[in-house]
Write an enzyme that holds these catalytic residues in place. Structure first.
Site, PDB file in Angstrom:
ATOM      1  N   ASN A  13      55.770  57.321 111.565  1.00 46.82           N
ATOM      2  CA  ASN A  13      57.103  56.552 111.040  1.00 46.82           C
ATOM      3  C   ASN A  13      56.384  56.963 109.427  1.00 46.82           C
ATOM      4  O   ASN A  13      55.673  56.316 109.140  1.00 46.82           O
ATOM      5  CB  ASN A  13      57.602  56.226 111.726  1.00 46.82           C
ATOM      6  CG  ASN A  13      58.673  54.573 110.726  1.00 46.82           C
ATOM      7  OD1 ASN A  13      58.277  55.307 109.475  1.00 46.82           O
ATOM      8  ND2 ASN A  13      59.648  54.083 110.995  1.00 46.82           N
ATOM      9  N   LYS A  16      56.076  53.284 108.041  1.00 43.49           N
ATOM     10  CA  LYS A  16      55.257  52.755 108.677  1.00 43.49           C
ATOM     11  C   LYS A  16      53.659  52.542 107.781  1.00 43.49           C
ATOM     12  O   LYS A  16      52.921  52.125 107.471  1.00 43.49           O
ATOM     13  CB  LYS A  16      55.457  52.721 110.270  1.00 43.49           C
ATOM     14  CG  LYS A  16      56.346  51.641 110.162  1.00 43.49           C
ATOM     15  CD  LYS A  16      55.995  51.708 111.825  1.00 43.49           C
ATOM     16  CE  LYS A  16      57.410  51.246 112.960  1.00 43.49           C
ATOM     17  NZ  LYS A  16      56.967  51.014 113.993  1.00 43.49           N
ATOM     18  N   ASP A  75      54.762  47.106 117.639  1.00 41.55           N
ATOM     19  CA  ASP A  75      56.505  47.378 119.010  1.00 41.55           C
ATOM     20  C   ASP A  75      57.245  46.435 118.255  1.00 41.55           C
ATOM     21  O   ASP A  75      57.176  45.512 117.939  1.00 41.55           O
ATOM     22  CB  ASP A  75      56.459  47.302 119.823  1.00 41.55           C
ATOM     23  CG  ASP A  75      57.449  47.310 121.023  1.00 41.55           C
ATOM     24  OD1 ASP A  75      57.959  48.330 120.096  1.00 41.55           O
ATOM     25  OD2 ASP A  75      58.155  47.121 121.957  1.00 41.55           O
ATOM     26  N   PHE A 159      67.400  51.215 108.001  1.00 41.66           N
ATOM     27  CA  PHE A 159      67.380  52.465 109.295  1.00 41.66           C
ATOM     28  C   PHE A 159      67.925  51.043 110.654  1.00 41.66           C
ATOM     29  O   PHE A 159      67.524  50.055 110.235  1.00 41.66           O
ATOM     30  CB  PHE A 159      65.870  53.050 109.373  1.00 41.66           C
ATOM     31  CG  PHE A 159      65.047  52.471 110.529  1.00 41.66           C
ATOM     32  CD1 PHE A 159      64.751  51.492 109.530  1.00 41.66           C
ATOM     33  CD2 PHE A 159      64.947  51.902 111.526  1.00 41.66           C
ATOM     34  CE1 PHE A 159      63.321  50.950 109.844  1.00 41.66           C
ATOM     35  CE2 PHE A 159      63.948  51.809 112.355  1.00 41.66           C
ATOM     36  CZ  PHE A 159      63.040  50.725 110.771  1.00 41.66           C
ATOM     37  N   GLY A 160      68.231  51.357 111.426  1.00 39.24           N
ATOM     38  CA  GLY A 160      68.521  51.261 112.852  1.00 39.24           C
ATOM     39  C   GLY A 160      69.231  50.059 112.275  1.00 39.24           C
ATOM     40  O   GLY A 160      70.820  50.044 111.750  1.00 39.24           O
ATOM     41  N   ASP A 162      69.712  47.237 110.190  1.00 36.42           N
ATOM     42  CA  ASP A 162      69.672  47.007 108.756  1.00 36.42           C
ATOM     43  C   ASP A 162      71.387  46.555 108.250  1.00 36.42           C
ATOM     44  O   ASP A 162      71.069  45.448 107.604  1.00 36.42           O
ATOM     45  CB  ASP A 162      69.020  47.971 107.956  1.00 36.42           C
ATOM     46  CG  ASP A 162      67.673  47.851 108.112  1.00 36.42           C
ATOM     47  OD1 ASP A 162      67.125  46.836 108.584  1.00 36.42           O
ATOM     48  OD2 ASP A 162      66.618  48.266 107.571  1.00 36.42           O
ATOM     49  N   LYS A 183      63.577  44.350 100.850  1.00 34.83           N
ATOM     50  CA  LYS A 183      63.375  45.195 102.253  1.00 34.83           C
ATOM     51  C   LYS A 183      61.893  44.874 103.037  1.00 34.83           C
ATOM     52  O   LYS A 183      61.121  43.695 103.863  1.00 34.83           O
ATOM     53  CB  LYS A 183      63.400  45.643 102.842  1.00 34.83           C
ATOM     54  CG  LYS A 183      63.487  45.394 104.541  1.00 34.83           C
ATOM     55  CD  LYS A 183      64.108  46.751 104.980  1.00 34.83           C
ATOM     56  CE  LYS A 183      63.615  46.698 105.683  1.00 34.83           C
ATOM     57  NZ  LYS A 183      64.111  48.255 107.817  1.00 34.83           N
ATOM     58  N   HIS A 188      59.903  41.975 108.606  1.00 32.94           N
ATOM     59  CA  HIS A 188      58.879  41.779 110.571  1.00 32.94           C
ATOM     60  C   HIS A 188      57.832  42.167 110.416  1.00 32.94           C
ATOM     61  O   HIS A 188      56.341  41.398 110.850  1.00 32.94           O
ATOM     62  CB  HIS A 188      59.823  41.451 111.531  1.00 32.94           C
ATOM     63  CG  HIS A 188      60.232  43.335 111.240  1.00 32.94           C
ATOM     64  ND1 HIS A 188      61.641  43.585 110.619  1.00 32.94           N
ATOM     65  CD2 HIS A 188      60.777  44.069 112.573  1.00 32.94           C
ATOM     66  CE1 HIS A 188      61.378  44.695 110.691  1.00 32.94           C
ATOM     67  NE2 HIS A 188      60.886  45.101 112.113  1.00 32.94           N
ATOM     68  N   ARG A 189      57.600  43.463 109.797  1.00 27.29           N
ATOM     69  CA  ARG A 189      56.314  44.499 109.858  1.00 27.29           C
ATOM     70  C   ARG A 189      55.298  44.126 108.762  1.00 27.29           C
ATOM     71  O   ARG A 189      53.905  44.004 108.934  1.00 27.29           O
ATOM     72  CB  ARG A 189      56.756  46.180 110.003  1.00 27.29           C
ATOM     73  CG  ARG A 189      56.227  47.136 110.525  1.00 27.29           C
ATOM     74  CD  ARG A 189      56.176  48.149 110.341  1.00 27.29           C
ATOM     75  NE  ARG A 189      57.754  48.863 110.328  1.00 27.29           N
ATOM     76  CZ  ARG A 189      58.358  48.395 111.099  1.00 27.29           C
ATOM     77  NH1 ARG A 189      58.525  48.168 112.538  1.00 27.29           N
ATOM     78  NH2 ARG A 189      60.026  48.228 110.775  1.00 27.29           N
TER      79      ARG A 189
HETATM   80  P1  IMP Z   1      59.741  50.726 117.029  1.00 29.78           P
HETATM   81  O1  IMP Z   1      59.113  49.550 116.797  1.00 29.78           O
HETATM   82  O2  IMP Z   1      59.718  51.485 115.480  1.00 29.78           O
HETATM   83  O3  IMP Z   1      60.139  51.697 118.015  1.00 29.78           O
HETATM   84  O4  IMP Z   1      61.250  50.052 116.481  1.00 29.78           O
HETATM   85  C1  IMP Z   1      62.185  50.473 118.089  1.00 29.78           C
HETATM   86  C2  IMP Z   1      63.748  50.026 116.978  1.00 29.78           C
HETATM   87  O5  IMP Z   1      64.301  48.680 116.534  1.00 29.78           O
HETATM   88  C3  IMP Z   1      64.045  51.006 115.741  1.00 29.78           C
HETATM   89  O6  IMP Z   1      64.578  52.297 116.918  1.00 29.78           O
HETATM   90  C4  IMP Z   1      65.631  50.332 115.943  1.00 29.78           C
HETATM   91  O7  IMP Z   1      66.466  50.018 116.187  1.00 29.78           O
HETATM   92  C5  IMP Z   1      64.113  48.482 115.846  1.00 29.78           C
HETATM   93  N1  IMP Z   1      64.012  48.848 114.464  1.00 29.78           N
HETATM   94  C6  IMP Z   1      62.506  47.918 114.592  1.00 29.78           C
HETATM   95  N2  IMP Z   1      62.623  47.267 113.000  1.00 29.78           N
HETATM   96  C7  IMP Z   1      63.869  47.936 112.278  1.00 29.78           C
HETATM   97  C8  IMP Z   1      64.032  46.857 111.194  1.00 29.78           C
HETATM   98  O8  IMP Z   1      63.465  47.723 110.523  1.00 29.78           O
HETATM   99  N3  IMP Z   1      65.450  47.515 110.904  1.00 29.78           N
HETATM  100  C9  IMP Z   1      66.450  47.993 111.320  1.00 29.78           C
HETATM  101  N4  IMP Z   1      66.165  48.148 112.583  1.00 29.78           N
HETATM  102  C10 IMP Z   1      64.686  48.244 113.009  1.00 29.78           C
END
Ligand code: IMP
Length: 203
Positions: A13, A16, A75, A159-160, A162, A183, A188-189
């Site tokens: 990503n 990231k 994760d 994304f996701g 949000d 953001k 969290h990240r």
């Molecule tokens: P991964 O840890 O990047 O694989 O994230 C797993 C899933 O969690 C993603 O596909 C999103 O659906 C959701 N997700 C993780 N971080 C975010 C974020 O910052 N915004 C929205 N969705 C998130």
């Protein structure tokens, strides 16, 4: 833990990768390697842990042992209290494999239909693991962003989930309506990376 040989970043990503380099680069002055640098793009790891922590460790350990580098993996996902912590580790595949982001958040909205705002509490969680295959040592860091789930999706940034996540202190705006810089500062990240940075500074 010996970071002098560099750190493999086990993510493809781009967002990231940028965030990791920006935040950790301030304290860790070593080479960061991407998956393409070590021809690891097609290496697949089954994330079958029950928690974000287990999955971060599974990923970091698998890449570290296979490619011989200290490896950083993360994760993350969404936990909704009313849904007893779901989607949780299943966040990416909550609406089945190949589902679009809108399928994911619409499923959550449907499951929370009619649920009052005080019961719509949720959080994004991220766990990072840094794993050294030489001395088999590893450290974790965690970051959380608290908020509530909206009743309708709004915004087009991010994304996701949000568009349905309203972070504490920003109501009625969802994360997808916020400037990406904001953001990053509350995510969290970002918080998990800041926590890792502090741990590395202590060592
Ligand atoms: P991964 O840890 O990047 O694989 O994230 C797993 C899933 O969690 C993603 O596909 C999103 O659906 C959701 N997700 C993780 N971080 C975010 C974020 O910052 N915004 C929205 N969705 C998130």
């Amino acid at each position: 833990m010996n970071l002098s040989r560099g750190i493999l970043l086990a993510t493809s990503n781009k967002g990231k990768l940028k965030e990791i380099r920006q935040i950790l680069g301030e304290v860790v002055h070593v080479q960061f390697y991407t998956l393409s640098d070590v021809n690891a793009e097609n290496f697949d790891v089954e994330e079958n842990g029950k928690t974000f922590k287990e999955n971060a460790l599974i990923k970091a350990k698998a890449y570290a042992e296979k490619f011989g580098f200290v490896t950083l993996a993360d994760d993350s996902g969404l936990e909704v209290d009313y849904l007893k912590g779901a989607p949780g580790v299943k966040s990416a595949r909550y609406a089945g494999t190949g589902a679009k982001d809108s399928d994911l958040y619409n499923k959550v909205l449907k499951e929370l239909k009619g649920v009052p705002s005080e019961k719509r509490t949720a959080r994004f969680k991220c766990v990072i693991c840094l794993y050294d295959p030489e001395d088999v040592s590893y450290i974790f860091s965690e970051g959380v962003c608290e908020g509530v789930i909206s009743t309708i999706p709004a915004g087009s940034n991010g994304f996701g989930y949000d568009p349905v996540f309203i972070p504490d202190g920003f109501a009625p705006k969802t994360i997808a309506e916020l400037d990406p810089k904001i953001k990053n500062s509350i995510s969290h990240r970002g918080r998990a990376l800041e926590a890792l940075k502090s741990k590395l500074l202590q060592n």
